[in-house]
Design an enzyme around this catalytic site. Structure first.
Site, mmCIF file in Angstrom:
data_model
loop_
_atom_site.group_PDB
_atom_site.id
_atom_site.type_symbol
_atom_site.label_atom_id
_atom_site.label_comp_id
_atom_site.label_asym_id
_atom_site.label_seq_id
_atom_site.Cartn_x
_atom_site.Cartn_y
_atom_site.Cartn_z
ATOM 1 N N MET A 272 -18.200 23.543 -116.470
ATOM 2 C CA MET A 272 -18.061 22.115 -116.235
ATOM 3 C C MET A 272 -19.010 21.403 -117.195
ATOM 4 O O MET A 272 -20.206 21.296 -116.947
ATOM 5 C CB MET A 272 -18.372 21.797 -114.772
ATOM 6 C CG MET A 272 -17.472 22.521 -113.772
ATOM 7 S SD MET A 272 -15.717 22.136 -113.915
ATOM 8 C CE MET A 272 -15.635 20.547 -113.135
ATOM 9 N N ASP A 319 -22.882 21.196 -98.196
ATOM 10 C CA ASP A 319 -23.804 20.724 -99.224
ATOM 11 C C ASP A 319 -23.140 19.772 -100.209
ATOM 12 O O ASP A 319 -23.515 19.735 -101.380
ATOM 13 C CB ASP A 319 -24.415 21.933 -99.952
ATOM 14 C CG ASP A 319 -25.781 21.617 -100.535
ATOM 15 O OD1 ASP A 319 -26.390 20.600 -100.125
ATOM 16 O OD2 ASP A 319 -26.243 22.364 -101.416
HETATM 17 P P1 ADP Z 1 -28.346 26.718 -107.024
HETATM 18 O O1 ADP Z 1 -27.392 27.173 -105.994
HETATM 19 O O2 ADP Z 1 -29.385 27.750 -107.271
HETATM 20 O O3 ADP Z 1 -28.871 25.350 -106.781
HETATM 21 P P2 ADP Z 1 -26.372 25.659 -108.827
HETATM 22 O O4 ADP Z 1 -25.049 26.278 -108.549
HETATM 23 O O5 ADP Z 1 -26.588 24.300 -108.268
HETATM 24 O O6 ADP Z 1 -27.533 26.654 -108.394
HETATM 25 O O7 ADP Z 1 -26.593 25.633 -110.408
HETATM 26 C C1 ADP Z 1 -27.784 25.175 -110.982
HETATM 27 C C2 ADP Z 1 -27.497 24.198 -112.112
HETATM 28 O O8 ADP Z 1 -26.719 24.826 -113.143
HETATM 29 C C3 ADP Z 1 -26.671 22.986 -111.716
HETATM 30 O O9 ADP Z 1 -27.465 21.947 -111.238
HETATM 31 C C4 ADP Z 1 -25.959 22.610 -113.014
HETATM 32 O O10 ADP Z 1 -26.832 21.885 -113.872
HETATM 33 C C5 ADP Z 1 -25.730 23.949 -113.680
HETATM 34 N N1 ADP Z 1 -24.386 24.466 -113.352
HETATM 35 C C6 ADP Z 1 -24.029 25.121 -112.228
HETATM 36 N N2 ADP Z 1 -22.732 25.459 -112.238
HETATM 37 C C7 ADP Z 1 -22.235 25.018 -113.420
HETATM 38 C C8 ADP Z 1 -20.934 25.067 -114.039
HETATM 39 N N3 ADP Z 1 -19.889 25.648 -113.418
HETATM 40 N N4 ADP Z 1 -20.785 24.492 -115.254
HETATM 41 C C9 ADP Z 1 -21.829 23.904 -115.852
HETATM 42 N N5 ADP Z 1 -23.070 23.823 -115.336
HETATM 43 C C10 ADP Z 1 -23.290 24.374 -114.128
#
Ligand code: ADP
Ligand code: MG
Ligand code: MG
Length: 548
Positions: A272, A319
Site C-alpha cells: 500500500m 483496531d
Molecule cells: P504493527 O502491528 O506492529 O503495528 P503494522 O501492521 O501497523 O504493524 O505495520 C507497521 C507500519 O508498517 C505501518 O504503520 C505502515 O507504515 C507500514 N505498513 C504496514 N503494512 C503495510 C503495507 N501493506 N504496505 C505499506 N506499508 C505498510
C-alpha cells in the site's frame, strides 16, 4: 544533505523505479524461466488429494468442494470456464456466467438494456443459448440484486450437477493440478528482492519487496522471533496470519504468503504505497486538516465493505482507526494490521477483553462487558468523525487527555459536532456512535444492508465500488514516497536474554504456512504469467506436458 537523507533518496529511487516497472530490477528473467509447469504425471498425488481420496498429511484440511475449486480460486475458475466453452451442451451456461458478472458491474442506467439482452439471449425458449435449467425465472429488472443472486445460485448448482464430474476428467483440470503443484512449492526470502523500509511495527520492520518471478511488489512485515517470544507476541502473530489468509476482499490487505527465516516470521502482503489515512488527514495540508465530505464518504464506504467482509467471516477487528487504513497507488483504501482481531467460533456470538486504541473503543468494551462486531461500527463512527473534524469525538483540538477521561466521555458524554458536518453526516455519525450496541447501526442478519441504505450513501453504486470501478477522489503522487525518511523510522535494539527452543520452532513452523491460493493465482493472472504458461496445442490434441 546528511548521510541519512542521501540514503533515503537512493533507497527511494530504487523503490520508485521498481514500482513503475522501469528499473533494472524489473522482472528477473532467469527466475521467471525457472517457473515451469510440471508434467501431469507428477501431479497424481495432488489429484488424489483434491478429489478428497487421500489423507492430507501435514496440510490443512483440503477443501474439495466445487465452489472452492471452480468458483473461488481464480485460476480454477478460468480453467473451468475454458472447459465449459469447449463443451457444446455447457457453453451457454458458461456464457451466462460471464454475462451475469458483467451485469453486476453495469452503471445503473445501463441495467435495463443489459437485462433485456440477458433475457433475450438466455431465457428465450428455442433460442440458441437458452438455459432451460433456469425454468421460468425472470431476468433481472432495474433493481436486480435478489434476482441476480437467485440466477447465479441456480446456475452454479446446475453446473455442479452436470459439469463438475466431467470437468475433473478433462485436460483443463489436469492443467489446474499443474498450477496447484506450482503453487505448493516452498517459498522463502530468496523469492523476493528487498527495497526500503516502509514503516515500523511492534515486532519488526515492514519492507517493500518484489517477487522475482512475477515482478509484483509487496510489503513484507517482519516479526522478530526473539522479540515475539520476549513480549509474548506469538499468539497475535498467529491470529494476524490466520485472519489475513482467510479473508479475500479488495478492502483488506491481502496475504500472499507466510514464511520464516532464521530470525523472523514474515507476512508478505499487498503493498500500500499511498500512506495511511492519519497521514492524509493531518499531514498533507497542515493548515487545513481533514477531508471534505465526498472524500470521507468514499473511504468510509470502502472501510464499511472491508468490515462487512470480516464480520461475514465472524472476525471482530477491534483496531479500526485512520492509522490502520492504507491507500494504494490508485487511491483505494484497505484495512490493515489484524493483530488485535478475534475470531468467533461457529455458535459463539460474543467475546470479551480489553483491546483497541483509546478514543476508539466502544462503551460496552470499556465497561468490560461481552461484545461482538458492533464495536467495529463504533470505531467506524470515530474514524468518520475524525476524517471530517480532524480531531477525535472525545477530545478537543490538540488536547492532551488521560485515558480515564476519554473513557468517561465515551461512556457518558454526548458528542458535539462542528458546523462543517452536514445534517446527513451528523445523523450517520450519531447512528454509529450510539452508546448502546443494540441501537447502533451496523451488521445485521449477515450484511450491512441497513447501513448501506443510509441516505448519505444514495449516490454510491455498491456493485461498482466493490468491483473497483469508482474512481477515487484523491490519487497519490506516483513519484512520492508516503513514508517517513529512513532515519526517522527508528531502529530496533537487539533482544537480549532470549533463546529459541524446540517449542518456538514448532510455533514458527505452524506460522509458516506458505503460499495463499487466491492471491497467488490472481498475481499469476495479473502479471501475464498464467497466460504465458497456459499453452494449448491445436484443437483435438494434447500439449506434451498433459499427455500421460
Ligand atoms: P504493527 O502491528 O506492529 O503495528 P503494522 O501492521 O501497523 O504493524 O505495520 C507497521 C507500519 O508498517 C505501518 O504503520 C505502515 O507504515 C507500514 N505498513 C504496514 N503494512 C503495510 C503495507 N501493506 N504496505 C505499506 N506499508 C505498510
Ligand atoms: Mg500498527
Ligand atoms: Mg498490529
Amino acid at each position: 544533505m546528511d548521510i541519512g537523507g542521501l540514503e533515503t533518496v537512493v533507497a527511494n529511487s530504487a523503490y520508485v523505479s521498481a514500482r513503475g516497472g522501469t528499473g533494472t530490477w524489473g522482472r528477473d528473467r532467469w527466475q521467471r524461466a525457472r517457473l515451469r509447469l510440471p508434467h501431469i504425471s507428477q501431479c497424481e498425488a495432488l489429484r488424489a488429494r483434491l478429489a478428497g481420496a487421500a489423507q492430507t498429511g501435514g496440510h490443512l484440511e483440503e477443501d474439495t468442494s466445487f465452489r472452492w475449486q471452480c468458483v473461488e480460486q481464480p485460476i480454477g475458475k478460468l480453467l473451468f470456464r475454458r472447459f465449459l466453452e469447449g463443451e457444446p451442451r455447457l457453453a451457454a451456461a458458461g456464457a451466462l456466467w460471464a454475462e451475469l458478472e458483467a451485469y453486476d458491474r453495469c452503471e445503473a442506467e445501463e441495467r435495463p438494456a443489459a437485462a433485456a439482452a440477458l433475457r433475450k439471449r438466455f431465457l428465450t425458449p428455442g433460442g440458441e443459448q437458452h438455459c432451460a435449467f433456469l425454468g421460468n425465472m425472470a431476468a433481472p429488472t432495474a433493481a436486480p440484486l435478489e434476482e441476480l443472486c437467485a440466477m447465479r445460485r441456480a446456475l452454479l448448482s446446475h453446473l455442479e450437477a452436470v459439469a463438475w464430474a466431467p470437468y475433473r476428467e478433462s485436460p483443463e483440470f489436469g492443467r489446474f493440478l499443474q498450477f496447484k503443484w506450482l503453487e505448493e512449492q516452498p517459498v522463502g526470502a530468496e523469492a523476493f528482492v528487498e527495497f526500503r523500509v516502509l514503516g515500523k511495527g511492534g515486532f519488526g520492520e515492514v519492507l517493500a519487496c518484489q517477487r522475482r518471478t512475477t515482478g509484483t511488489m509487496f510489503a513484507n512485515k517482519r516479526l522478530n522471533k526473539k522479540r515475539l517470544k520476549k513480549r509474548r507476541g506469538y499468539e497475535a502473530a498467529m491470529v494476524e496470519k490466520r485472519v489475513l489468509a482467510r479473508v479475500h476482499s479488495p478492502f483488506i490487505v491481502s496475504l500472499a504468503c507466510a514464511f520464516q527465516t532464521k530470525t523472523d516470521l514474515c507476512l508478505v502482503m499487498t503493498l500500500m504505497n499511498g500512506g495511511d489515512l492519519r497521514y492524509h488527514i493531518y499531514n498533507m495540508d497542515e493548515k487545513n486538516p481533514g477531508f471534505e465530505e465526498p472524500r470521507a464518504l468514499f473511504y468510509l464506504a470502502q472501510m464499511l465493505l472491508g468490515l462487512e467482509h470480516l464480520h461475514q467471516h465472524r472476525i471482530v477487528y477491534r483496531d479500526l482507526k485512520p492509522e490502520n487504513v492504507l491507500l494504494d497507488d490508485a487511491g483505494h483504501v484497505r484495512l490493515s494490521d489484524m493483530g488485535l482481531a478475534v475470531e468467533l467460533k461457529e455458535g459463539q456470538s460474543k467475546t470479551r477483553g480489553y483491546a483497541g486504541t483509546p478514543g476508539f473503543m466502544a462503551p460496552e468494551l470499556l465497561r468490560d462487558e461481552e461484545y461482538d462486531w458492533a464495536v467495529d461500527y463504533f470505531t467506524l463512527g470515530v474514524t468518520l468523525y475524525e476524517m471530517l473534524a480532524a480531531k477525535g469525538p472525545f477530545r478537543s483540538c490538540g488536547e492532551k487527555v488521560e485515558n480515564q477521561e476519554v473513557k468517561r466521555r465515551t461512556l457518558h458524554e454526548p458528542v458535539s459536532y462542528p458546523e462543517r458536518f452536514s445534517t446527513m453526516a451528523r445523523d450517520l455519525c450519531e447512528g454509529l456512535l450510539a452508546k448502546d450496541p443494540n441501537t447502533r447501526l451496523g451488521f445485521r442478519d449477515g450484511d450491512c444492508a441497513q447501513l448501506k441504505g443510509h441516505p448519505i450513501f444514495s449516490t454510491i453504486n455498491w456493485g461498482r465500488l466493490e468491483a473497483g470501478l469508482v474512481p477515487p477522489p484523491f490519487v497519490p503522487d506516483p513519484r512520492r514516497v508516503y513514508a517517513k525518511d529512513l532515519g526517522d523510522v527508528g531502529a530496533f535494539s537487539s533482544v537480549r536474554g532470549v533463546e529459541l527452543d524446540a517449542e518456538d520452532a514448532a510455533l514458527a513452523d505452524a506460522f509458516a504456512s506458505g503460499t495463499v491460493a487466491i492471491p497467488w493465482q490472481q498475481e499469476l493472472i495479473d502479471s501475464g504469467l498464467f497466460q504465458e504458461l497456459n499453452v494449448w496445442g491445436p484443437p483435438g490434441t494434447l500439449p506434451p506436458d498433459l499427455d500421460p
